[in-house]
Design an enzyme around this catalytic site. Structure first.
Site, mmCIF file in Angstrom:
data_model
loop_
_atom_site.group_PDB
_atom_site.id
_atom_site.type_symbol
_atom_site.label_atom_id
_atom_site.label_comp_id
_atom_site.label_asym_id
_atom_site.label_seq_id
_atom_site.Cartn_x
_atom_site.Cartn_y
_atom_site.Cartn_z
ATOM 1 N N LEU A 154 -43.229 -50.034 0.817
ATOM 2 C CA LEU A 154 -44.188 -50.698 -0.070
ATOM 3 C C LEU A 154 -43.452 -51.783 -0.862
ATOM 4 C CD1 LEU A 154 -46.301 -47.733 -1.484
ATOM 5 C CD2 LEU A 154 -47.086 -49.532 0.069
ATOM 6 N N CYS B 8 -40.788 -59.087 -0.812
ATOM 7 C CA CYS B 8 -40.500 -59.408 -2.214
ATOM 8 C C CYS B 8 -39.702 -58.292 -2.888
ATOM 9 C CB CYS B 8 -41.816 -59.658 -2.947
ATOM 10 S SG CYS B 8 -41.587 -60.102 -4.665
ATOM 11 N N GLY C 105 -49.513 -50.678 11.837
ATOM 12 C CA GLY C 105 -50.947 -50.819 12.060
ATOM 13 C C GLY C 105 -51.178 -51.689 13.283
ATOM 14 N N GLY D 45 -30.544 -75.913 1.914
ATOM 15 C CA GLY D 45 -30.408 -76.049 0.454
ATOM 16 C C GLY D 45 -31.743 -75.933 -0.259
ATOM 17 N N VAL E 84 -34.796 -73.133 -1.895
ATOM 18 C CA VAL E 84 -34.720 -72.167 -2.995
ATOM 19 C C VAL E 84 -33.762 -71.021 -2.657
ATOM 20 C CG1 VAL E 84 -36.027 -70.536 -4.386
ATOM 21 C CG2 VAL E 84 -37.058 -72.719 -3.738
ATOM 22 N N ILE E 85 -33.927 -70.437 -1.478
ATOM 23 C CA ILE E 85 -33.103 -69.265 -1.131
ATOM 24 C C ILE E 85 -31.629 -69.660 -1.025
ATOM 25 C CG2 ILE E 85 -32.672 -67.517 0.665
ATOM 26 C CD1 ILE E 85 -35.695 -67.403 1.149
ATOM 27 N N GLU F 224 -27.463 -79.269 3.610
ATOM 28 C CA GLU F 224 -28.903 -79.559 3.595
ATOM 29 C C GLU F 224 -29.184 -80.791 4.456
ATOM 30 O OE1 GLU F 224 -31.866 -78.267 2.453
ATOM 31 O OE2 GLU F 224 -32.660 -80.078 3.369
ATOM 32 N N ALA G 104 -44.508 -64.937 -3.724
ATOM 33 C CA ALA G 104 -45.125 -63.640 -4.004
ATOM 34 C C ALA G 104 -46.364 -63.783 -4.885
ATOM 35 C CB ALA G 104 -44.103 -62.728 -4.676
ATOM 36 N N HIS H 172 -39.746 -72.542 -33.877
ATOM 37 C CA HIS H 172 -38.378 -73.045 -34.019
ATOM 38 C C HIS H 172 -37.457 -71.924 -34.490
ATOM 39 C CE1 HIS H 172 -35.119 -75.813 -34.891
ATOM 40 N NE2 HIS H 172 -34.948 -75.174 -36.037
#
Ligand code: FAD
Length: 450
Positions: A35, A39, A112, A173, A175-176, A195, A307, A429
């Site tokens: 489960l 993510c 499934g 290059g 996010v991951i 990248e 996610a 502040h």
């Protein structure tokens, strides 16, 4: 007979199941592994647990002396970091298990297999359902020549490492790639980040990518942009052969991490069901596929693979199944990167807009009082607004806690707030949120603190 069967227990699937049950439906959820899906088990949660550990480590090394805190013999133990990561995963997973019970959802542990849109086989049972939600998720993209070479890591493999490599080439290059470059470099390892696009974080504006590039270079990461990996040779070490505009480079490293994106997981039974498939399963903005009572949510759609997007799509699907009319609105999706400093953005980007039609305000973290107390100075907030209407179109922040602070930008973009409406809010502040206020004020040359 169920009202709803959900295949896949990731953030899309489990949220759709909970909301369907809250709306009075009889729900079953099928999950073949754990489960929480990618993510919880191989994505958001383990990366953030790893990065929280290295962030603390970096803070102790770089700041403790400045703050008058005496710490001696600073070191780390990979096993301890991984223990924290695994504990975070298990606690999150258990939380979802609890929610399934609390909401009376029948959870089936198995694969499934869809027989037809109303019948799904799991283990030796056939579940009958009025509605079906496809939430099969995604898997790392691996393609030639990388699929033929032994031992190349994807993000899945990093979480099972027993030892930390002394050197690593990260291909991709995005996010991951940037999050893992942050992690390995914080532990003093040699990191090479390659990248293909003009700059790292290609979906962000160039000034944003530049700021993160600067921060990574400071931590010793070697970055190659506009660079294509041509070949990888495996010996005792890996040799990566890559070409940029006018030169060829060879990099030798102990490990390679392929972080070039993910592809939707669309097994044969989903293909045979007859749902329209382009890159992913196609839906309208109610999450309905071309087949009545069949919905698709999350990464299987191959659109915005996040996610929180999967979760919201699950909520939209559940409400439509319950007979309401709800549509997805992707205009203010927050995108977040847990680099150091963090990056978060939402709405439109400067690179996609006509400079004549927009105004931009910027404010540096270095001029923020709270940041000074934290010995932080990297980053800025940037706001993009329509020149005529002054409505906020896009917002980016690079700062400690940017991933939490992005919600002010999300509200502004989603509800079409104007510059004045945000500038007239009293920001507390001293807080990092004053960087945001400064950027709003700067659109009219009214920034106070710079
Ligand atoms: P998934 O989470 O992939 O879940 C699908 C589930 O379906 C899986 O558990 C799978 O076992 C199950 N399944 C598949 N087929 C079947 C079947 N036939 N029967 C039963 N079960 C089946 N997103 C963010 O928003 N924030 C982040 O910080 C973030 N960090 C990430 C870091 C990494 C390293 C990675 C890889 C991803 C990250 N993501 C992040 C992306 C996020 O994990 C995904 O967008 C999200 O998990 C997608 O949810 P989903 O429900 O569509 O699919």
């Amino acid at each position: 007979m169920y009202d709803v069967v959900v295949v896949g227990g990731g953030p899309g699937g489990y949220v759709a199941a909970i909301r369907s049950s809250q709306l009075g439906k009889k729900v079953a959820l099928i999950e073949k592994e754990h489960l929480g899906g990618t993510c919880t088990n191989k994505g958001c949660i383990p990366t953030k647990a790893l990065l929280t550990a290295t962030h603390l480590y970096t803070d102790i090394i770089t700041k403790s002396k400045k703050f008058g805190i005496k710490v001696e013999n600073i070191s780390y133990e990979l096993s301890g970091i991984l223990k924290h990561m695994n504990k975070s995963i298990v606690m999150s997973r258990k939380g979802i298990e609890y929610l399934m019970k609390k909401n009376n959802i029948d959870v089936f542990n198995g694969t499934g297999i869809i027989i037809d849109k109303n019948h799904i086989k799991v283990n030796d049972k056939i579940l009958e359902s009025k509605n079906l939600i496809l939430a099969h998720g995604s898997i790392p993209a691996v393609f030639p020549p990388f699929d033929k070479i032994d031992g190349i890591w994807t993000s899945d493999d990093v979480f099972t490492m027993k030892e930390i490599p002394e050197s690593i080439v990260i291909i991709g290059g995005g996010v991951i790639g940037v999050e893992f470059a942050t992690f390995f470099s914080a532990l003093g390892k040699k990191v090479f980040l390659i990248e293909l696009a003009d700059h790292i974080l290609p979906f962000e504006d160039e000034d944003v990518a530049k700021e993160i590039k600067k921060a990574l270079i400071k931590k010793g990461v070697k970055i190659y942009e506009k660079t294509r990996v041509k070949n990888v040779i495996k010996d005792d070490f890996y040799t990566v052969v890559a070409e940029s505009e006018n030169s060829e480079i060879e990099i030798s490293s102990e490990k390679i991490l392929l972080a070039v994106g993910r592809k939707p997981y669309i097994p044969q039974d989903v293909k045979e069901l007859g749902v329209e498939i382009e890159k992913g399963v196609v839906t309208d903005d109610s999450m309905k596929t071309n087949i009545d009572n069949v919905y698709a949510i999350g990464d299987i759609r191959a659109k915005i693979m996040l996610a929180h997007v999967a979760m919201f799509e699950g909520i939209v699907a559940a409400h439509n199944i319950a007979g309401e009319s709800m549509k997805m609105d992707y205009s203010a999706v927050p995108s977040i990167i847990f680099s150091t400093p963090e990056v978060a953005s939402t709405g439109l980007k400067e690179k996609d807009l006509d400079p004549e039609k927009i105004i931009i305000g910027k404010f540096p973290v270095s001029a923020n009082g709270r940041a000074r107390t934290m010995e932080e100075r990297e980053g800025f907030a940037k706001i993009i607004a329509d020149r005529k209407t002054k409505k906020v179109l896009g917002f980016t922040i690079i700062s400690p806690s940017a991933t939490d602070m992005i919600m002010e930008g999300v509200l502004a973009v989603k509800y079409g707030l104007t510059i004045d409406e945000i500038s007239n809010l009293i920001h507390p502040h001293p807080t990092l949120t004053e960087t945001i206020l400064g950027a709003f004020e700067d659109t009219e040359n009214l920034a106070i603190h710079i």
